[in-house]
Design an enzyme around this catalytic site. Structure first.
Site, short mmCIF file in Angstrom:
data_model
loop_
_atom_site.label_atom_id
_atom_site.label_comp_id
_atom_site.label_asym_id
_atom_site.label_seq_id
_atom_site.Cartn_x
_atom_site.Cartn_y
_atom_site.Cartn_z
N ARG A 1 25.55 -39.87 -59.42
CA ARG A 1 25.30 -41.15 -60.06
C ARG A 1 26.48 -42.11 -59.98
O ARG A 1 26.31 -43.27 -59.62
CB ARG A 1 24.93 -40.93 -61.53
CG ARG A 1 24.45 -42.20 -62.23
CD ARG A 1 24.16 -41.94 -63.69
NE ARG A 1 23.21 -40.86 -63.89
CZ ARG A 1 22.87 -40.40 -65.08
NH1 ARG A 1 23.42 -40.91 -66.16
NH2 ARG A 1 22.00 -39.41 -65.20
N HIS B 1 13.95 -40.41 -55.62
CA HIS B 1 14.80 -40.67 -56.79
C HIS B 1 13.97 -40.58 -58.06
O HIS B 1 13.34 -41.57 -58.47
CB HIS B 1 15.43 -42.06 -56.65
CG HIS B 1 16.65 -42.27 -57.50
ND1 HIS B 1 17.85 -41.64 -57.27
CD2 HIS B 1 16.85 -43.06 -58.58
CE1 HIS B 1 18.74 -42.03 -58.16
NE2 HIS B 1 18.16 -42.89 -58.96
N TYR C 1 7.43 -59.92 -57.64
CA TYR C 1 7.53 -61.27 -57.08
C TYR C 1 8.50 -61.35 -55.91
O TYR C 1 8.48 -62.35 -55.18
CB TYR C 1 7.97 -62.26 -58.16
CG TYR C 1 7.04 -62.36 -59.33
CD1 TYR C 1 5.72 -62.73 -59.17
CD2 TYR C 1 7.49 -62.07 -60.62
CE1 TYR C 1 4.86 -62.81 -60.25
CE2 TYR C 1 6.64 -62.17 -61.71
CZ TYR C 1 5.33 -62.53 -61.51
OH TYR C 1 4.48 -62.61 -62.58
#
Length: 734
Positions: free
Chosen positions: A37, A83, A127
């Site tokens: 991470r 993931h 979008y």
């Protein structure tokens, strides 16, 4: 009541001490955070989430030359296959890879609203659209040619790359930041052309030191530009140790207006500073009077940054002085921390310097070259093997046709007749007859010759380390031409002495009057107040102290608990209102009384005396402090604090007796209890006065009138004596 039922444990219950169980599980969590991470890989500069995003987009064929697709589609593929985390965290990582103000070389070409430098967030993933940039394509180039290892995904249904082939040193090019358990990383971005030049120097001279390497890699190169004002020695130390910091300033210029008036235009702001918050910060400095040289700030930015800073009085202030004060007070100057903590090729966290990072990248590129060479060798040999079979066909074309047409088992007969392999025989039988024309024979011979030359070249490459490094160097030169861009951050030097100058040096010097009321409300009025009756107070409050000062002064406040408090005169609230309670600015005890307020004067000395009748002389510099809690100076309950402006001291006890002696009899101390000033059988010290023997003392009678103490020498004595009865009507000395 129903009977309780205890299900069988099924062998899944393990008894162990709680401490050991917690330690083991927390260690597993910490390792997962570090490796999966927070820390990037030194070879490709990517964290797992970034690597998975790029790999998924490549498999979806979102290449630079193809049309973009919805980000929601990419995010869904990433969290579904690679993931197993939240979609928003994946989308946030994707957005950052597309922001040209966050990444020096963006890896995702985003279409739509991907946020801005003001700090506005990106539009929802439904979008926006995305595809890979040429830089990302270089990072992933060769991944289908066995350039890197793959591992199983979290569910075991697919595979993902352990590391990207990395065509350029992405770790230093784009930088990285992250916080793990017990460690963190912060790597600034750099210019790729400079990094590749450094790699070339390292290939030519493996023993080169950091100082020589910095002739190619001068320092960081931030996406938002700015001016780096860190010294070369400091940057070199950061590059050698992997830890340090870089001071980065905004870029500005002076815009001349009419009648000798000017204003400052900021065109570049420091990296990771949000423009909207910077403007709020500057406006707050104006409102709180912490930047007295700055009159106004406004934003005229469009696509480029344009912040207008107007001075309060441009005729009396130099632009450099204004900007130095703002660099000290705001995020127009920041210090970017350098902590090059990365995962090495073995997956272990390490702090690496510049040379170690570049060498790790070069070693990775050489390994990628060898693996791609081995992959290509296998295919060239296989193709040559098949072409050798076709050459035998052309030499014995009629016999081959006869066997194919007449033999019951043509494959076995071809293998036995011409000593072919099974693969060659299958390939011959799968070849169409029309491909066995004379023209095809020439093409096969040409291909065989070309592949034979390539085979020799590849075999020579695998045997020569010098040729391998030459190929790595040539590949990097090709990448340099593709990614060449001008440096955005330049280098400069901070004005000499600016770093050490106090903030007060940048304050506009103006006369003020510090007003402190009986209830402890403080404010500052512009100019001098000649008539104290003009000052208005809250109902039930009244005057206590009126102190003439200047905005550049530091105000000393002495309390009855023996502590001094220091306030900047420029930071006091305006006298347009009633001010603010002093206890909101300093940690003054509720039962403490304010005994003295004065503007600090360097070199001056103060007389401190306690109610018990002890005191000493203190250098005023010792009273200055920066903490809200103040600075303890006098042990005991304070009674007197006044400047030593004379050679004799008069003390008045609560018993009505007075005593006068030279100030020289008092010791000079930084803090403490002091020595006995006057002996008392009952009561303690009431007041004290320092005066010059030539002028003589003046005391105040009960009506508030000044009275000359003409016969003061009759009260002369030694320190710590009891003295004698004070003159009639004397209630206080000041």
């Amino acid at each position: 009541m129903s009977q309780l039922f205890t299900p069988p444990d099924g062998g899944r219950i393990v008894e162990e001490p709680l401490g050991e169980a917690l330690s083991r599980r927390y260690l597993a969590y910490a390792l997962s955070t570090i490796m999966h991470r927070a820390l990037p890989d030194v070879r490709d500069g990517l964290k797992p989430v970034h690597r998975r995003i790029l790999h998924s987009m490549r498999e979806m064929r979102l290449n630079p030359e193809t049309a973009a697709k919805k980000c929601a589609r990419v995010v869904g593929d990433v969290i579904g296959r690679f993931h197993p985390h939240g979609d928003q965290s994946v989308y946030d990582a994707m957005v950052r890879l597309a922001q040209d103000f966050s990444q020096r070389y963006p890896l995702i070409d985003g279409q739509g609203n991907f946020g801005n430098i003001d700090g506005d967030s990106a539009a929802a993933m439904r979008y926006t659209e995305c595809r890979l940039t040429p830089a990302a394509a270089l990072l992933m180039e060769g991944i289908d040619e066995d350039a890197v290892d793959f591992r199983a995904t979290y569910d075991g249904e697919d595979e993902e790359p352990v590391v990207a082939p990395a065509g350029f040193p992405n770790l230093l090019a784009n930088g990285a930041s992250g916080i793990a358990v017990g460690m963190a990383t912060s790597i600034p971005p750099h210019n790729v052309a400079e990094l590749i030049d450094g790699c070339q120097r390292l290939i030519e001279e493996p023993g080169i030191d950091t100082a020589e390497l910095m002739k190619a890699v001068r320092g960081p190169d931030f996406p938002t530009g700015g001016v780096i004002v860190e010294t070369e020695a400091s940057i070199r130390e950061a590059y050698e140790t992997g830890r340090g910091g870089v001071r980065l300033r905004a870029r500005w210029e002076v815009e001349e207006l009419s009648r000798g008036v000017w204003r400052v235009v900021v065109t570049e702001i420091p990296y990771q500073v949000q423009k909207s918050r910077l403007i709020e910060q500057l406006a707050g400095l104006i409102e709180q009077k912490k930047a007295p040289l700055l009159g106004d700030v406004r934003d005229e930015s469009a696509e480029d940054i344009r912040l207008i800073l107007e001075p309060r009085a441009s005729r009396g202030v130099e632009p450099e002085v204004l900007m130095e004060s703002l660099f000290r007070l705001s995020d127009l100057e920041v210090r970017f921390p350098v902590n090059m903590n990365v995962l090495d090729a073995t997956g272990a966290p390490r702090v690496m310097g510049l040379k170690a990072c570049l060498q790790a990248f070069l070693d990775h590129r050489r390994e990628v070259l060898l693996r791609r060479t081995a992959w290509r060798l296998e295919r060239v040999r296989k193709r040559l093997h098949l072409l050798d079979g076709l050459r035998i066909v052309f030499l014995n074309l009629d016999e081959v046709i006869r066997i194919v047409r007449e033999a019951e088992h043509p494959k076995a007969e071809l293998i036995g007749r011409f000593n072919l392999t099974e693969a060659q025989a299958d390939y011959i039988l799968d070849t169409r007859l029309r491909q066995l024309a004379r023209l095809e024979e020439m093409a096969i011979e040409a291909e065989h010759k070309k592949l034979a030359e390539e085979l020799a070249d590849l075999e020579g490459l695998t045997l020569s380390e010098r040729r391998q490094w030459k190929r790595v160097s040539d590949d990097l030169n090709a990448v340099r031409k593709i990614m060449l861009s001008a440096r955005r951050s330049t280098f400069g030097a901070a004005p000499e002495g600016a770093g050490a100058a106090p903030v007060e040096a940048f304050v506009l010097r103006e006369p003020i009057t510090v007003i402190v009321s009986e209830r402890g409300w403080v404010r500052a009025a512009k100019g001098r107040i000649d008539d104290p009756s003009e000052v208005k107070y809250k109902e039930g409050d009244g005057p206590a102290f009126l102190v003439p000062a200047e905005t550049t002064d530091r105000i000393l406040i002495f309390a009855s608990d023996g502590r001094f408090f220091t306030l900047g005169a420029d930071k006091l609230p305006s006298a347009r209102g009633h001010g603010e309670p002093l206890r909101l600015m300093v940690d003054l005890e509720e039962d403490a009384e304010i005994l003295a307020v004065m503007a600090h004067r360097p070199g001056r000395k103060l007389l401190l005396a306690s109610r018990e009748g002890y005191g000493f002389v203190m250098p005023e510099e010792e009273a200055l402090g920066t903490k809200r809690g103040g600075k303890q100076a006098l042990n005991g309950q304070g009674a007197v604090c006044l400047p030593v402006e004379g050679d004799h001291l008069a003390v008045l006890g609560e018993n009505g007796k007075a005593l006068i002696y030279p100030v020289a009899e008092l010791p000079e101390m930084a803090r403490g209890k002091g020595v006995k000033l006057q002996a008392y059988r009952d009561g303690g010290l009431k007041d004290a006065l320092v005066f010059n023997a030539e002028a003589g003392p003046v005391w105040i009678d009960g009506g508030g009138r000044n009275r000359q103490w003409a016969d003061w020498r009759d009260w002369l004595g030694k320190r710590a004596q009891a003295g004698k009865a004070a003159p009639r009507g004397m209630r206080k000395l000041r």
